[in-house]
Design an enzyme around this catalytic site. Structure first.
Site, mmCIF file in Angstrom:
data_model
loop_
_atom_site.group_PDB
_atom_site.id
_atom_site.type_symbol
_atom_site.label_atom_id
_atom_site.label_comp_id
_atom_site.label_asym_id
_atom_site.label_seq_id
_atom_site.Cartn_x
_atom_site.Cartn_y
_atom_site.Cartn_z
ATOM 1 C CE LYS A 113 -1.796 3.000 2.039
ATOM 2 N NZ LYS A 113 -1.507 4.412 1.700
ATOM 3 C CD GLU A 149 12.170 -0.073 10.573
ATOM 4 O OE1 GLU A 149 12.622 0.793 11.345
ATOM 5 O OE2 GLU A 149 12.716 -1.167 10.396
ATOM 6 C CB CYS A 193 12.760 7.917 9.565
ATOM 7 S SG CYS A 193 13.900 6.865 8.672
ATOM 8 C CD GLU A 237 9.768 12.115 12.666
ATOM 9 O OE1 GLU A 237 8.608 11.682 12.771
ATOM 10 O OE2 GLU A 237 10.692 11.499 12.132
HETATM 11 P P1 NAD Z 1 1.943 8.388 7.863
HETATM 12 O O1 NAD Z 1 1.978 7.612 9.120
HETATM 13 O O2 NAD Z 1 1.003 9.486 7.724
HETATM 14 O O3 NAD Z 1 1.653 7.420 6.626
HETATM 15 C C1 NAD Z 1 2.453 6.290 6.357
HETATM 16 C C2 NAD Z 1 1.638 5.309 5.552
HETATM 17 O O4 NAD Z 1 0.592 4.816 6.368
HETATM 18 C C3 NAD Z 1 0.979 5.898 4.308
HETATM 19 O O5 NAD Z 1 1.035 4.952 3.260
HETATM 20 C C4 NAD Z 1 -0.460 6.097 4.758
HETATM 21 O O6 NAD Z 1 -1.395 6.048 3.720
HETATM 22 C C5 NAD Z 1 -0.645 4.907 5.676
HETATM 23 N N1 NAD Z 1 -1.711 5.038 6.671
HETATM 24 C C6 NAD Z 1 -2.220 6.171 7.224
HETATM 25 N N2 NAD Z 1 -3.211 5.860 8.094
HETATM 26 C C7 NAD Z 1 -3.326 4.518 8.104
HETATM 27 C C8 NAD Z 1 -4.140 3.589 8.817
HETATM 28 N N3 NAD Z 1 -5.054 3.989 9.690
HETATM 29 N N4 NAD Z 1 -3.954 2.277 8.598
HETATM 30 C C9 NAD Z 1 -3.021 1.845 7.730
HETATM 31 N N5 NAD Z 1 -2.229 2.654 7.019
HETATM 32 C C10 NAD Z 1 -2.366 3.981 7.201
HETATM 33 O O7 NAD Z 1 3.460 8.817 7.657
HETATM 34 P P2 NAD Z 1 4.025 9.739 6.505
HETATM 35 O O8 NAD Z 1 3.555 11.103 6.807
HETATM 36 O O9 NAD Z 1 3.763 9.139 5.170
HETATM 37 O O10 NAD Z 1 5.600 9.595 6.748
HETATM 38 C C11 NAD Z 1 6.249 10.354 7.675
HETATM 39 C C12 NAD Z 1 6.570 9.562 8.918
HETATM 40 O O11 NAD Z 1 7.207 8.326 8.592
HETATM 41 C C13 NAD Z 1 7.536 10.282 9.822
HETATM 42 O O12 NAD Z 1 7.127 10.188 11.164
HETATM 43 C C14 NAD Z 1 8.844 9.538 9.611
HETATM 44 O O13 NAD Z 1 9.770 9.655 10.615
HETATM 45 C C15 NAD Z 1 8.388 8.149 9.375
HETATM 46 N N6 NAD Z 1 9.399 7.388 8.634
HETATM 47 C C16 NAD Z 1 10.109 6.416 9.292
HETATM 48 C C17 NAD Z 1 11.104 5.709 8.651
HETATM 49 C C18 NAD Z 1 11.904 4.643 9.377
HETATM 50 O O14 NAD Z 1 12.573 3.858 8.735
HETATM 51 N N7 NAD Z 1 11.864 4.595 10.683
HETATM 52 C C19 NAD Z 1 11.376 5.962 7.304
HETATM 53 C C20 NAD Z 1 10.625 6.961 6.655
HETATM 54 C C21 NAD Z 1 9.628 7.653 7.330
#
Ligand code: NAD
Length: 493
Positions: A191, A266, A300, A397
């Site tokens: 997804k 992650e 991240c 963050e």
């Molecule tokens: P987000 O949590 O908004 O979305 C991530 C994914 O989850 C998207 O595909 C989104 O559509 C999906 N999603 C949202 N709500 C959901 C639900 N209820 N059920 C299932 N899936 C759902 O995050 P973002 O804004 O896309 O990314 C930024 C965040 O990701 C930051 O906090 C960043 O630190 C983190 N991040 C972590 C890593 C790591 O390796 N630790 C790497 C990249 C980003």
């Protein structure tokens, strides 16, 4: 030479529908969403969203592939060959992927060319090599009712894996989930992020070309609260691998826990970069600036808490300020650009809110702090000095190019400050003292510690965190084992 018009054509011509059972769906979609270019603010394409029926069909086709189909019968060596073929196709199309990712995410064109795509290709090759090397152990026991036994373990695919990716580096982070799961024999349902789904659709095209059997890889574009939620709550999903924010990670963990399904999470970070007085300050300043400004700070592992020894504090802050002034925000396809746009207006507003909070809570703004005078979701590279670790900009963050600089007096205080965080993902130490480097690497709480450089991205190195940064590890041997179930077999002889 990366060209905006070529990438825009590619975006427009992509099949923008769910990829299920080996083909892109046709026919009208019940819902769709626009994919917006963060630099021009124009719609690049409209994508059909996977609804409940589509999610059901994707899960059913994944189970057919695993339980009845060719995929489940395929041995590790054959899976490895398919993954190698896929890696080769990705390499052949690397420039298209890189430019599409720049367009979709808003990052400078050079970044996916030198980071995301080489990493994704290396990850597929790495796990192609692991696919036929998952073995168990033979374990001696005391026997059974006086009879000898032969006991051994085998690693089997954990089942259908739901992979949910964020928008900052969808191709690379997608590869971290897809490659080890496929290598382990699991069907994967990806997804992709609704803000940047385009390269994941291109990945689906390659999977069909590489010859993966139907159902081995499905790609379900859609929004988080709709498609994402339907997928993680689906009883036919056996494991969820999620990268995103802690807030969403929490909802994903709860949904998965309802079925006692394992997760790899992650999540975000507030990673310290610790500059000791004995550091090579020129190199450290370059590294620290990269650590907070690369990918517009939407990383991240961004080194957003910059802890600096008081003895070199003023000099180091000056160096960082000069480096921030040299950053050129602009169109990713302009060769002069060194920093792109934030992903969407929501993220822009979030970053600007943190900048206001930095002011309000008394940190000293020494670089940036506003928006460049141009369209697009841009924010200037920003630095706050003289901050305290209790301030919001040191605790939460930001996920944007905003560094918070804090002074420390000695090593003890540096460790205390570094570990005083809700996150524990990564840390960078800058020192020329070998003993200090080892001692601090042991004491700082983080999933990955790098000394005198940023954590190198390499598929052989496990990656992940603890606390609000999540749990489990991706990459390396740990990354493939996380997609397996360890089974114990005992034969009474
Ligand atoms: P987000 O949590 O908004 O979305 C991530 C994914 O989850 C998207 O595909 C989104 O559509 C999906 N999603 C949202 N709500 C959901 C639900 N209820 N059920 C299932 N899936 C759902 O995050 P973002 O804004 O896309 O990314 C930024 C965040 O990701 C930051 O906090 C960043 O630190 C983190 N991040 C972590 C890593 C790591 O390796 N630790 C790497 C990249 C980003």
């Amino acid at each position: 030479m990366p060209q905006r018009s070529v990438a825009e054509d590619l975006a427009r011509d992509l099949p923008a529908t769910p990829f299920v059972a080996g083909r892109f769906e046709s026919g009208p979609a019940s819902q769709s969403f626009d994919v917006v270019d963060p630099v021009t603010e124009k719609v690049l394409t409209t994508v059909a969203e996977a609804d409940g029926d589509t999610v059901d069909r994707a899960v059913a086709s994944a189970h057919r592939a695993l339980d009845e189909g060719e995929w489940g019968r395929m041995d590790g060596a054959a899976r490895g060959e398919l993954l190698h073929a896929f890696a080769q196709l990705l390499q052949d199309r690397a420039e298209s992927f890189a430019d599409l990712e720049s367009l979709d995410v808003g990052k400078p064109a050079i970044e996916p060319r030198v980071i995301d795509l080489p990493q994704a290709i290396a990850t597929f090759r790495h796990y192609a090599g692991w696919a036929d090397k998952l073995t168990g152990h033979s374990i001696p026991t005391s026997g059974y009712q006086g009879r000898a036994t032969l006991s051994y373990t085998v690693r089997q695919p954990i089942g259908v894996v739901a992979a949910i990716t964020p928008w900052n580096s969808p191709t690379m982070i997608g590869s971290w989930k897809i490659a080890p799961a496929l290598a382990a024999g699991c069907p994967v349902i990806l997804k992709p992020p609704e803000d940047a789904p385009l390269t994941s659709l291109l990945l689906a095209q390659l999977a069909a070309q590489a010859g993966f059997p139907a159902g081995a890889l499905s790609v379900l574009p859609g929004r988080g609260p709709t498609t994402g939620r339907l997928l993680v709550e689906h009883p036919g999903v056996d494991k969820v691998s999620f990268t995103g924010s802690p807030q969403t990670g929490y909802q994903v963990a709860i949904a998965a826990a309802k079925g006692f399904r394992p997760t790899t999470l992650e999540l975000g970070g507030k990673s310290p970069q610790i500059v000791f007085a004995d550091a090579d300050l020129a190199a450290a300043a370059q590294g620290v600036a990269l650590g907070i400004f690369a990918n517009q700070g939407e990383v991240c592992a961004a080194g957003s808490r910059i802890l600096v020894a008081r003895a070199v504090y003023d000099e180091f802050v000056d160096r960082l300020v000069q480096l921030a002034a040299a950053v050129v925000p602009g169109d990713p396809f302009d060769p002069e650009t060194t920093m792109g746009a934030l992903i969407n207006p929501r993220q822009l507003e979030r970053v600007l809110r943190y900048i206001r909070l930095g002011h309000d809570e008394g940190a000293r703004l020494v670089a940036g702090g506003g928006r460049p005078d141009r369209p697009g979701y841009f924010v200037q590279p920003t630095l706050f000095a003289d901050a305290a670790n209790s301030m919001t900009i040191a605790r939460e963050e930001v996920f944007g190019p905003v560094g918070t600089i804090i002074a420390f007096d000695d090593d003890e205080q540096a460790v205390t400050l570094a570990n005083d965080s809700d996150y524990a993902l990564a840390a960078t130490l800058w020192t020329t003292d070998l003993s200090r480097a080892h001692a601090m690497a042991r004491r700082v709480r983080a999933g990955a510690v790098a000394v005198n450089g940023w954590s190198p991205l390499d598929p052989r190195l496990p990656w992940g965190g603890s606390k609000l940064s999540g749990h489990g590890r991706e990459l390396g041997l740990a990354g493939i084992e996380a997609n397996t179930e360890l089974k114990t077999v005992t034969i009474v002889l």
